[in-house]
Design an enzyme around this catalytic site. Structure first.
Site, PDB file in Angstrom:
ATOM      1  N   CYS A   1     -45.255  20.506  -2.721  1.00 47.81           N
ATOM      2  CA  CYS A   1     -46.520  20.856  -3.388  1.00 47.81           C
ATOM      3  C   CYS A   1     -46.461  20.672  -4.908  1.00 47.81           C
ATOM      4  CB  CYS A   1     -46.933  22.278  -3.040  1.00 47.81           C
ATOM      5  SG  CYS A   1     -47.248  22.491  -1.280  1.00 47.81           S
TER       6      CYS A   1
ATOM      7  N   HIS B   1     -52.300  24.547  -8.542  1.00 44.88           N
ATOM      8  CA  HIS B   1     -52.073  24.145  -7.156  1.00 44.88           C
ATOM      9  C   HIS B   1     -52.900  25.067  -6.264  1.00 44.88           C
ATOM     10  CE1 HIS B   1     -50.403  23.054  -3.399  1.00 44.88           C
ATOM     11  NE2 HIS B   1     -49.623  24.112  -3.276  1.00 44.88           N
TER      12      HIS B   1
ATOM     13  N   ASN C   1     -54.690  23.864   1.436  1.00 45.02           N
ATOM     14  CA  ASN C   1     -53.540  23.418   0.647  1.00 45.02           C
ATOM     15  C   ASN C   1     -53.217  21.965   1.013  1.00 45.02           C
ATOM     16  OD1 ASN C   1     -51.057  22.922  -0.503  1.00 45.02           O
ATOM     17  ND2 ASN C   1     -50.106  24.824   0.183  1.00 45.02           N
TER      18      ASN C   1
HETATM   19  N1  COA Z   1     -54.946  34.683  11.790  1.00 48.90           N
HETATM   20  C1  COA Z   1     -54.895  35.975  12.129  1.00 48.90           C
HETATM   21  N2  COA Z   1     -53.791  36.730  11.964  1.00 48.90           N
HETATM   22  C2  COA Z   1     -52.735  36.134  11.390  1.00 48.90           C
HETATM   23  C3  COA Z   1     -52.735  34.788  11.008  1.00 48.90           C
HETATM   24  C4  COA Z   1     -53.902  34.052  11.228  1.00 48.90           C
HETATM   25  N3  COA Z   1     -54.020  32.757  10.894  1.00 48.90           N
HETATM   26  N4  COA Z   1     -51.533  34.489  10.488  1.00 48.90           N
HETATM   27  C5  COA Z   1     -50.807  35.601  10.533  1.00 48.90           C
HETATM   28  N5  COA Z   1     -51.511  36.604  11.089  1.00 48.90           N
HETATM   29  C6  COA Z   1     -51.117  37.982  11.345  1.00 48.90           C
HETATM   30  C7  COA Z   1     -49.613  38.139  11.395  1.00 48.90           C
HETATM   31  O1  COA Z   1     -49.102  37.812  12.685  1.00 48.90           O
HETATM   32  C8  COA Z   1     -49.465  39.604  11.073  1.00 48.90           C
HETATM   33  O2  COA Z   1     -49.736  40.342  12.242  1.00 48.90           O
HETATM   34  P1  COA Z   1     -48.875  41.676  12.574  1.00 48.90           P
HETATM   35  O3  COA Z   1     -49.130  42.598  11.417  1.00 48.90           O
HETATM   36  O4  COA Z   1     -49.468  42.117  13.848  1.00 48.90           O
HETATM   37  O5  COA Z   1     -47.471  41.213  12.644  1.00 48.90           O
HETATM   38  C9  COA Z   1     -50.601  39.863  10.082  1.00 48.90           C
HETATM   39  O6  COA Z   1     -51.531  38.795  10.260  1.00 48.90           O
HETATM   40  C10 COA Z   1     -50.135  39.886   8.659  1.00 48.90           C
HETATM   41  O7  COA Z   1     -49.321  38.754   8.442  1.00 48.90           O
HETATM   42  P2  COA Z   1     -48.606  38.491   7.079  1.00 48.90           P
HETATM   43  O8  COA Z   1     -47.739  37.269   7.197  1.00 48.90           O
HETATM   44  O9  COA Z   1     -47.967  39.765   6.630  1.00 48.90           O
HETATM   45  O10 COA Z   1     -49.863  38.197   6.165  1.00 48.90           O
HETATM   46  P3  COA Z   1     -49.918  37.930   4.621  1.00 48.90           P
HETATM   47  O11 COA Z   1     -50.816  38.911   3.994  1.00 48.90           O
HETATM   48  O12 COA Z   1     -48.559  37.750   4.024  1.00 48.90           O
HETATM   49  O13 COA Z   1     -50.665  36.533   4.591  1.00 48.90           O
HETATM   50  C11 COA Z   1     -50.129  34.233   4.223  1.00 48.90           C
HETATM   51  C12 COA Z   1     -50.049  35.409   5.173  1.00 48.90           C
HETATM   52  C13 COA Z   1     -49.422  33.050   4.855  1.00 48.90           C
HETATM   53  C14 COA Z   1     -51.591  33.894   4.003  1.00 48.90           C
HETATM   54  C15 COA Z   1     -49.486  34.621   2.886  1.00 48.90           C
HETATM   55  O14 COA Z   1     -48.204  35.167   3.112  1.00 48.90           O
HETATM   56  C16 COA Z   1     -49.342  33.443   1.982  1.00 48.90           C
HETATM   57  O15 COA Z   1     -50.323  32.897   1.519  1.00 48.90           O
HETATM   58  N6  COA Z   1     -48.119  33.040   1.643  1.00 48.90           N
HETATM   59  C17 COA Z   1     -47.906  31.915   0.788  1.00 48.90           C
HETATM   60  C18 COA Z   1     -48.135  30.668   1.571  1.00 48.90           C
HETATM   61  C19 COA Z   1     -48.188  29.476   0.701  1.00 48.90           C
HETATM   62  O16 COA Z   1     -48.865  29.466  -0.283  1.00 48.90           O
HETATM   63  N7  COA Z   1     -47.461  28.440   1.090  1.00 48.90           N
HETATM   64  C20 COA Z   1     -47.458  27.204   0.445  1.00 48.90           C
HETATM   65  C21 COA Z   1     -46.837  27.305  -0.878  1.00 48.90           C
HETATM   66  S1  COA Z   1     -46.880  25.725  -1.613  1.00 48.90           S
END
Ligand code: COA
Length: 327
Positions: free
Chosen positions: A113, A254, A284
């Site tokens: 990225c 980004h 993204n």
């Molecule tokens: N739809 C519904 N529920 C979802 C889901 C989706 N697409 N993806 C995950 N969940 C659920 C998880 O299973 C979890 O359930 P649980 O509590 O029963 O275990 C719950 O939602 C919370 O998941 P979590 O991973 O803690 O959520 P989060 O608040 O951290 O959000 C991201 C997840 C991926 C959006 C966040 O961590 C993020 O943006 N991270 C950075 C990713 C990124 O930018 N990557 C590229 C960098 S270049």
């Protein structure tokens, strides 16, 4: 000393737009969840047979046209991608062939990225070293090809697309210093920390599994690192140029997650109106995200000649960096 001046930009998005609701019909997710956690509403997905080089070529053609430059005037092509058409040759060489400019150097940069930021830094250094005068820099990705479409934690986040800019070498006006009004790239800062390579990666590759693989991500850890690395890199860019947050006209971040962008904007005390946002419509798009956002704000007239823009990105590796420039 030569300076790299932006003289054009362009972009291309595949025709097919996929909404959150469409994804929710396939995996256990919802529009509400995706919008609340990421700010993403839809993303573009490349058609069957449409490759990264096709997206890159289309973006390159519009960038050259906006620059008023013929491809034959180019003397370097740098293409950032983590989703090349093939393991080799470099996708940049396929774009070069389609542009009809054999002979000039053309290569890919892989920093996921952060790829476009890395590619801009490379191009800027070629220009400063007087090894190139007119450079095409592209960020292009087809992340849809490396997603596990049954993994709701990753498949909702990414999209396909391409953006490109044309840089031209111009003489730095002597004695004007860092606060100079002259256009062009003022600084580039690049970083990597390979200790975290297993937080965001693709579980395949030619020398491991022999397959392309799919994205694996520890979302929470990536989020935490992104927030702190991006805050550090924007501070670093301001300090290196002796600028205050108020001197920046536009933050072009980004586009991974609205919440990460909000955090960086708060750090810079920048109101939302000065942040270029495309994450809602593009998701993204990895190395394509910054040039896609840049092109959106240039083509709708928000970014004007003379504006100071701060571009930043963070990606797998981890890699991260910034480019500060006067448009
Ligand atoms: N739809 C519904 N529920 C979802 C889901 C989706 N697409 N993806 C995950 N969940 C659920 C998880 O299973 C979890 O359930 P649980 O509590 O029963 O275990 C719950 O939602 C919370 O998941 P979590 O991973 O803690 O959520 P989060 O608040 O951290 O959000 C991201 C997840 C991926 C959006 C966040 O961590 C993020 O943006 N991270 C950075 C990713 C990124 O930018 N990557 C590229 C960098 S270049």
């Amino acid at each position: 000393m030569m300076k790299s001046v932006f003289i054009g930009c362009g972009a291309y998005l595949p025709q097919r737009k996929v909404s959150n609701d469409e994804l929710a019909a396939k995996v256990d997710t919802s529009d509400d969840w995706i919008v609340a956690r990421t700010g993403i509403s839809s993303r573009h997905i490349a058609a069957d047979g449409e490759m990264t080089s096709d997206l890159a070529h289309a973006a390159a053609v519009t960038a050259l046209s906006s620059a008023g430059m013929a491809a034959s005037e180019l003397d370097l092509i740098v293409l950032a991608t983590a989703t090349p058409d093939q393991t080799f040759p470099a996708t940049a060489t396929k774009v070069q062939a389609r542009l009809g400019v054999p002979g000039i150097p053309a290569f890919d940069v892989q920093a996921v990225c952060s790829g476009f930021i890395y590619a801009l830094a490379v191009a800027d250094n070629f220009i400063k070293a007087a090894q190139a005068r007119n450079v095409l820099v592209i960020g292009a990705e087809t992340f849809s090809r490396i997603l596990d479409w049954e993994d709701r934690t990753t498949c909702v986040l990414f999209g396909d697309g391409a953006g490109a800019v044309v840089l031209r070498a111009e003489d730095e006006v002597a004695g004007t210093g860092r606060r100079s009004d002259s256009r062009g790239i003022m600084s580039t800062h690049l970083h990597a920390d390979g200790r975290h390579h297993d937080m965001l990666y693709v579980d395949g590759g030619p020398s491991s599994t022999g397959t392309a693989g799919v994205i694996q991500m520890r979302g929470k850890e990536v989020f935490r690192h992104a927030v702190s690395n991006l805050a550090a890199v924007v501070t670093e860019a301001l300090e290196a140029n002796d600028l205050a947050p108020g001197d920046i006209n536009w933050l072009v971040p980004h586009q991974a997650n609205q919440r990460i962008i909000d955090h960086t904007a708060r750090k810079l005390k920048m109101p939302r109106e000065k942040v270029v946002l495309t994450v809602a419509e593009h998701g993204n798009t990895s190395a394509a995200s910054v040039p896609l956002a840049l092109n959106a704000a240039v083509s709708d007239g928000r970014i004007k000649q003379g504006d100071v823009i701060l571009m930043e990105a963070m990606g797998g590796g981890f890699t991260w960096g910034s480019v500060l420039a006067r448009w």
